[in-house]
Motif scaffolding. Structure first.
Motif, PDB file in Angstrom:
ATOM      1  N   ARG A  14       0.844  -1.205   0.000  1.00 27.09           N
ATOM      2  CA  ARG A  14       0.000   0.000   0.000  1.00 27.09           C
ATOM      3  C   ARG A  14       0.878   1.254   0.000  1.00 27.09           C
ATOM      4  NH1 ARG A  14      -2.252  -4.090  -0.128  1.00 27.09           N
ATOM      5  NH2 ARG A  14      -1.822  -3.596  -2.314  1.00 27.09           N
ATOM      6  N   GLY A  98      -8.188   0.186   8.236  1.00 26.58           N
ATOM      7  CA  GLY A  98      -8.760  -0.970   7.566  1.00 26.58           C
ATOM      8  C   GLY A  98      -8.288  -2.266   8.183  1.00 26.58           C
ATOM      9  N   TRP A 103      -9.133  -7.296   2.948  1.00 26.25           N
ATOM     10  CA  TRP A 103      -8.718  -6.727   1.666  1.00 26.25           C
ATOM     11  C   TRP A 103      -8.856  -7.768   0.562  1.00 26.25           C
ATOM     12  CZ3 TRP A 103      -8.082  -1.810   0.549  1.00 26.25           C
ATOM     13  CH2 TRP A 103      -7.384  -1.424  -0.596  1.00 26.25           C
ATOM     14  N   GLU A 104      -9.315  -7.338  -0.596  1.00 25.97           N
ATOM     15  CA  GLU A 104      -9.536  -8.212  -1.752  1.00 25.97           C
ATOM     16  C   GLU A 104     -10.516  -9.329  -1.410  1.00 25.97           C
ATOM     17  OE1 GLU A 104      -5.713  -9.427  -3.216  1.00 25.97           O
ATOM     18  OE2 GLU A 104      -5.388  -7.531  -4.258  1.00 25.97           O
ATOM     19  N   PRO A 109     -13.821  -3.341   3.538  1.00 24.25           N
ATOM     20  CA  PRO A 109     -12.371  -3.273   3.737  1.00 24.25           C
ATOM     21  C   PRO A 109     -11.952  -2.333   4.854  1.00 24.25           C
ATOM     22  CG  PRO A 109     -13.001  -1.960   1.843  1.00 24.25           C
ATOM     23  CD  PRO A 109     -14.248  -2.659   2.307  1.00 24.25           C
ATOM     24  N   ASP A 182     -10.709   5.779  -0.206  1.00 26.80           N
ATOM     25  CA  ASP A 182      -9.364   5.893   0.343  1.00 26.80           C
ATOM     26  C   ASP A 182      -8.685   7.095  -0.316  1.00 26.80           C
ATOM     27  OD1 ASP A 182      -6.884   4.524  -1.581  1.00 26.80           O
ATOM     28  OD2 ASP A 182      -8.955   4.586  -2.265  1.00 26.80           O
ATOM     29  N   TYR A 215      -7.745  -0.254  -6.826  1.00 25.74           N
ATOM     30  CA  TYR A 215      -8.488   0.169  -5.645  1.00 25.74           C
ATOM     31  C   TYR A 215      -9.996   0.096  -5.847  1.00 25.74           C
ATOM     32  CZ  TYR A 215      -4.543   1.264  -2.733  1.00 25.74           C
ATOM     33  OH  TYR A 215      -3.426   1.145  -1.936  1.00 25.74           O
ATOM     34  N   SER A 218     -10.741  -3.462  -4.974  1.00 23.89           N
ATOM     35  CA  SER A 218     -10.632  -3.827  -3.562  1.00 23.89           C
ATOM     36  C   SER A 218     -11.585  -3.054  -2.653  1.00 23.89           C
ATOM     37  CB  SER A 218      -9.193  -3.605  -3.088  1.00 23.89           C
ATOM     38  OG  SER A 218      -8.294  -4.439  -3.784  1.00 23.89           O
ATOM     39  N   VAL A 219     -11.935  -1.828  -3.032  1.00 20.65           N
ATOM     40  CA  VAL A 219     -12.739  -0.970  -2.157  1.00 20.65           C
ATOM     41  C   VAL A 219     -14.186  -0.866  -2.628  1.00 20.65           C
ATOM     42  CG1 VAL A 219     -12.964   1.346  -1.181  1.00 20.65           C
ATOM     43  CG2 VAL A 219     -10.695   0.347  -1.479  1.00 20.65           C
TER      44      VAL A 219
END
Length: 252
Positions: A14, A98, A103-104, A109, A182, A215, A218-219
């Motif tokens: 990250r 988070g 994540w993922e 998240p 994010d 992102y 993932s988000v």
């Protein structure tokens, strides 16, 4: 307590993505201080630093960062009021926490999110302010609607004891349902709305597209899949409302 190697590998990834975003802003836009981003990168990269939650807890599987006073230009001034405003800027302060384990995945998240935006317009003899924030609601019960992620306007973002609100009627609602944000997705959100010339420059770079794709996956994917699951079965063949970027211009 030092963070274990598994979690540090996640945090370093990250941090590298944040570093890529800082490089894009420095090299493609210029005249933007990326110092707040590099402070966040340093915290992510430090195995001795575990970000605290609101309740003071420090858990090894929690990642996150703070962004303090990150400034972008404001160039959407065509229909601005008052009409003496000649320049403006966007100031972002945010706090993100988070859960690495989520994540993922299709889980939420983030544990905590505060994405606070101050919009400043400089006039002939004074500076005007407006703002909004995107939060994750983690409080108790309320008689008002609290979408878990929501956008809320702030007409006194400087917390003035005597704000000059003119004829404005200010109430604490609405809290408008909004997708989580994010910093990397936030750059696209802020530039596309308030600094579109910069957004266009960034969109020409493969690295910016790749970061946003990562992102969004993932988000935003778990957020929108959860919403779509309200209407079962979710049938991909029935998706005919295209293109998607007409619905959400920052799906790039």
């Amino acid at each position: 307590m030092a963070v274990n190697s598994k979690y540090m590998s996640f945090r370093n990834a990250r941090a590298q993505e944040m570093r890529q975003m800082a490089d894009l802003l420095e090299n493609q836009i210029g005249n933007i201080s990326t110092f707040p981003i590099h402070n966040a990168i340093a915290d992510l990269s430090n195995p001795e630093r575990i970000p605290l939650l609101k309740n003071g807890d420090a858990k090894e599987n929690i990642w996150g960062y703070d962004i303090e006073n990150f400034v972008l230009p404001l160039d959407t001034l065509k229909h601005v009021t008052p009409n003496d405003i000649k320049k403006g800027e966007i100031v972002l302060n945010m706090k993100l926490r988070g859960n690495i384990e989520n994540w993922e995945s299709f889980n939420d998240p983030f544990v905590e999110l505060a994405f606070k935006v101050l919009i400043k317009g400089v006039g002939n003899d004074r500076t005007y302010h407006f703002g909004f924030h995107i939060d994750k609601h983690t409080g108790g019960n309320s008689d008002e609607s609290h979408p878990v992620y929501h956008l809320q306007y702030d007409f006194n973002p400087t917390d003035s004891a005597e704000p000059n609100l003119g004829d404005l009627f200010y109430v604490d609602t609405p809290r408008i349902m909004h997708k989580p944000m994010d910093f990397i997705l936030g750059v696209g959100f802020l530039t596309s709305n308030f600094f579109p010339t910069g957004f266009q420059v960034l969109c020409e770079k493969r690295e910016f597209i790749k970061l946003n794709t990562t992102y969004q996956q993932s988000v935003w994917r778990p957020y929108f899949h959860t919403l779509a699951n309200k209407w079962k079965p979710f049938d991909e063949k029935n998706i005919i409302w295209n293109p998607i970027n007409e619905i959400c211009p920052i799906f790039i």
